[in-house]
Design a protein around this motif. Structure first.
Motif, PDB file in Angstrom:
ATOM      1  N   ASN A  47     -62.956  16.329 -77.489  1.00  0.00           N
ATOM      2  CA  ASN A  47     -62.769  17.763 -77.280  1.00  0.00           C
ATOM      3  C   ASN A  47     -61.368  18.174 -77.720  1.00  0.00           C
ATOM      4  OD1 ASN A  47     -65.339  18.316 -75.901  1.00  0.00           O
ATOM      5  ND2 ASN A  47     -64.481  17.021 -74.285  1.00  0.00           N
ATOM      6  N   VAL A  48     -61.266  19.301 -78.391  1.00  0.00           N
ATOM      7  CA  VAL A  48     -59.971  19.784 -78.878  1.00  0.00           C
ATOM      8  C   VAL A  48     -59.209  20.430 -77.733  1.00  0.00           C
ATOM      9  CG1 VAL A  48     -58.812  21.270 -80.527  1.00  0.00           C
ATOM     10  CG2 VAL A  48     -60.961  20.156 -81.169  1.00  0.00           C
ATOM     11  N   ASN A  90     -53.569  26.535 -77.340  1.00  0.00           N
ATOM     12  CA  ASN A  90     -54.910  26.411 -76.793  1.00  0.00           C
ATOM     13  C   ASN A  90     -55.926  26.853 -77.847  1.00  0.00           C
ATOM     14  OD1 ASN A  90     -57.413  27.130 -75.372  1.00  0.00           O
ATOM     15  ND2 ASN A  90     -56.216  26.763 -73.516  1.00  0.00           N
ATOM     16  N   PRO A  91     -56.945  26.042 -78.111  1.00  0.00           N
ATOM     17  CA  PRO A  91     -57.892  26.400 -79.181  1.00  0.00           C
ATOM     18  C   PRO A  91     -58.691  27.662 -78.895  1.00  0.00           C
ATOM     19  CG  PRO A  91     -58.680  24.512 -77.932  1.00  0.00           C
ATOM     20  CD  PRO A  91     -57.270  24.759 -77.481  1.00  0.00           C
ATOM     21  N   SER A  92     -58.730  28.085 -77.638  1.00  0.00           N
ATOM     22  CA  SER A  92     -59.478  29.296 -77.303  1.00  0.00           C
ATOM     23  C   SER A  92     -58.690  30.571 -77.581  1.00  0.00           C
ATOM     24  CB  SER A  92     -59.879  29.277 -75.823  1.00  0.00           C
ATOM     25  OG  SER A  92     -58.732  29.315 -74.986  1.00  0.00           O
TER      26      SER A  92
END
Length: 234
Positions: free
Chosen positions: A90-91, A142-144
């Protein structure tokens, strides 16, 4: 045929990478870039384990920093990502890191982490070689969250024009273990060059092309003896 989360995927790995510093006999982490089909991660000795997708696009070159400190992925035409992943792939954090002003990339564009200092990266960029002196200083996000999709300048130095042959570009890069900081790069027009003390400043390259190399040959890879950097196969 590689088991992915959408069933068996038939595709070609351009490159794969693992953690060269790992001392665990059970370390099973592998990443790879698949033609037309993203970059993928697996962490299991089970050959039927489902791989996890990590990055989109034509998966190209990839690398794992020692002890999995960071992961590096790239897609077509030289776009690169630095990431942190958990044990399931998971990234956790990410950032695009290819240099502002970079151009002339190969479709599957080579780069390499310095085996003696994973804080340094060398990147092929058309007629120029690039070096990043401080990968660890590149902050991730954060990838989000939105953003982080632009090229950066952090840590990058572009060597002077390093391919004198008209129309030729850099197609392969390799760095030595012993002694450290000796870099070799090959081109799309048969030439191979050596750069000593490549880790500092903008050192001059020396043409070491073999006299019997065929004209117009494309150098697709370079291998250096890890115990003696004078011994090279291209």
């Amino acid at each position: 045929w590689t088991p992915m989360n959408n069933g068996y995927l038939t595709s070609m790995f351009y490159t794969v990478a693992l953690d060269h510093a790992s001392t665990s006999a059970n370390d099973s982490t592998i990443i790879g870039g698949l033609q037309d089909n993203n970059s993928w991660f697996v962490n299991s000795n089970n050959p039927q384990k489902i791989w996890s997708p990590v990055f989109f696009g034509d998966g190209s070159y990839c690398a794992v920093a020692n002890n999995k400190l960071n992961y590096y992925f790239s897609i077509q035409n030289g776009k690169m990502q630095k990431m942190q992943l958990d044990a399931a792939g998971n990234v956790l954090a990410r950032r695009r890191i290819d240099p502002i002003g970079g151009k002339g990339y190969q479709f599957v564009n080579p780069y390499i982490l310095d085996p003696n200092n994973n804080n340094i990266m060398y990147l092929a960029g058309g007629k120029n070689l690039w070096r990043n002196d401080n990968l660890n200083s590149i902050t991730l996000q954060n990838p989000s969250l939105p953003g982080g999709w632009d090229s950066i300048s952090t840590g990058w130095t572009m060597f002077p024009d390093t391919v004198p042959t008209a129309g030729a570009t850099i197609t392969a890069v390799a760095v030595s273990n012993n002694p450290a900081n000796r870099l070799y790069y090959g081109t799309s027009s048969k030439n191979v060059y050596r750069v000593d003390n490549a880790n500092t400043g903008s050192p001059t390259a020396v043409d070491i092309t073999g006299a019997a190399f065929p004209n117009g040959a494309n150098v697709s890879c370079i291998a250096i003896d890890p115990t003696d950097s004078r011994k090279v196969i291209v």
